[in-house]
Scaffold this motif. Structure first.
Motif, short mmCIF file in Angstrom:
data_model
loop_
_atom_site.label_atom_id
_atom_site.label_comp_id
_atom_site.label_asym_id
_atom_site.label_seq_id
_atom_site.Cartn_x
_atom_site.Cartn_y
_atom_site.Cartn_z
N ASP A 135 75.59 5.99 -42.18
CA ASP A 135 74.80 4.77 -42.34
C ASP A 135 74.10 4.81 -43.69
O ASP A 135 73.93 3.79 -44.34
CB ASP A 135 73.75 4.65 -41.24
CG ASP A 135 74.36 4.42 -39.87
OD1 ASP A 135 75.40 3.73 -39.79
OD2 ASP A 135 73.82 4.93 -38.88
N ASP B 112 84.23 10.99 -33.88
CA ASP B 112 84.01 10.05 -32.77
C ASP B 112 82.83 10.49 -31.90
O ASP B 112 82.00 9.67 -31.51
CB ASP B 112 85.27 9.93 -31.89
CG ASP B 112 86.35 9.08 -32.52
OD1 ASP B 112 86.06 8.31 -33.46
OD2 ASP B 112 87.52 9.18 -32.08
N ARG C 276 79.68 9.80 -33.85
CA ARG C 276 79.41 8.35 -33.87
C ARG C 276 78.78 7.91 -32.55
O ARG C 276 77.80 7.17 -32.54
CB ARG C 276 80.71 7.59 -34.11
CG ARG C 276 80.70 6.72 -35.33
CD ARG C 276 81.92 5.83 -35.49
NE ARG C 276 83.19 6.32 -34.99
CZ ARG C 276 84.05 7.05 -35.69
NH1 ARG C 276 83.79 7.38 -36.92
NH2 ARG C 276 85.19 7.43 -35.17
N GLU C 277 79.34 8.37 -31.44
CA GLU C 277 78.76 8.05 -30.13
C GLU C 277 77.35 8.59 -30.00
O GLU C 277 76.46 7.91 -29.50
CB GLU C 277 79.63 8.63 -29.01
CG GLU C 277 80.88 7.86 -28.72
CD GLU C 277 81.70 8.51 -27.61
OE1 GLU C 277 81.10 9.10 -26.67
OE2 GLU C 277 82.94 8.43 -27.68
N LYS D 3 75.08 9.16 -32.30
CA LYS D 3 74.08 8.45 -33.11
C LYS D 3 73.92 6.98 -32.72
O LYS D 3 73.04 6.31 -33.24
CB LYS D 3 74.38 8.59 -34.60
CG LYS D 3 75.56 7.80 -35.09
CD LYS D 3 75.76 8.01 -36.59
CE LYS D 3 76.78 7.06 -37.13
NZ LYS D 3 76.30 5.77 -37.47
N GLU D 4 74.73 6.49 -31.79
CA GLU D 4 74.56 5.11 -31.32
C GLU D 4 73.25 4.93 -30.56
O GLU D 4 72.72 3.83 -30.52
CB GLU D 4 75.76 4.69 -30.46
CG GLU D 4 76.99 4.38 -31.29
CD GLU D 4 78.18 4.00 -30.44
OE1 GLU D 4 78.05 3.89 -29.20
OE2 GLU D 4 79.26 3.84 -31.02
N GLU D 5 72.74 5.99 -29.95
CA GLU D 5 71.43 5.94 -29.30
C GLU D 5 70.38 5.80 -30.39
O GLU D 5 70.40 6.54 -31.38
CB GLU D 5 71.18 7.22 -28.50
CG GLU D 5 72.19 7.48 -27.42
CD GLU D 5 71.99 6.59 -26.20
OE1 GLU D 5 70.84 6.24 -25.90
OE2 GLU D 5 73.00 6.25 -25.57
N GLU D 6 69.43 4.87 -30.24
CA GLU D 6 68.45 4.60 -31.28
C GLU D 6 67.57 5.78 -31.63
O GLU D 6 67.10 5.89 -32.75
CB GLU D 6 67.58 3.39 -30.90
CG GLU D 6 68.25 2.10 -31.25
CD GLU D 6 67.26 0.99 -31.45
OE1 GLU D 6 66.13 1.23 -31.88
OE2 GLU D 6 67.65 -0.15 -31.18
#
Length: 149
Positions: free
Chosen positions: A64, A36, A39-40, A42-45
């Motif tokens: 991904d 988790d 995942r958080e 890598k949410e930043e571009e």
């Protein structure tokens, strides 16, 4: 202990995390919490995570892209979505196997066939059952399956 040390890197606002077996040896609850966090992250571009793992269930949760390296050889690089949406396994007899185009077959073991275009084949052979191939299934077929020459 190693996993704890790897995650101290998050406090320095990195753009890339490189983890070798980052969740190995952790109990399922802690492993899920770590995934988790990743995942958080890598949410930043402008951020990415490169993880080397033999735990394919972790790949389902975070990847991904998946690059599969076996015995030092890169066997494939695919998006996770491509693997999930396009790859499938058909259990069939000799007659159906012979009806498949060699272009449809990635690899096979007897009459268990890994295909990379399951949607197209479902349209052509509407009565055939095509299982969704797991990441582990795909990896095993690439290494242990027979190839059409």
């Amino acid at each position: 202990m190693l996993a704890k040390l790897e995650f101290t890197a998050l406090s320095h606002d990195p753009k890339l995390l490189i983890l070798g077996e980052g969740t190995s040896g952790l109990d399922p609850v802690v492993r899920d919490e770590i995934l988790d966090i990743l995942r958080e992250f890598k949410e930043e571009e402008d951020r990415a995570v490169l993880i080397s793992s033999h735990i394919t269930s972790d790949l389902h949760k975070i990847a991904d892209y998946i690059a599969y390296i076996h015995e030092g050889k890169l066997l494939f690089v695919r998006t996770y979505d491509e693997l999930q949406n396009n790859y499938g396994i058909i259990n069939c007899g000799r007659q159906f196997f012979d009806a498949l185009s060699p272009n449809d077959i990635v690899a096979y073991k007897k009459y268990r066939v890994l295909v990379s275009n399951k949607q197209k084949l479902k349209n052509i052979f509407s009565d055939i059952r095509i299982e969704t191939a797991s990441i582990e299934d795909i990896m095993l077929f690439f290494v242990k399956g027979e190839k059409i020459r």
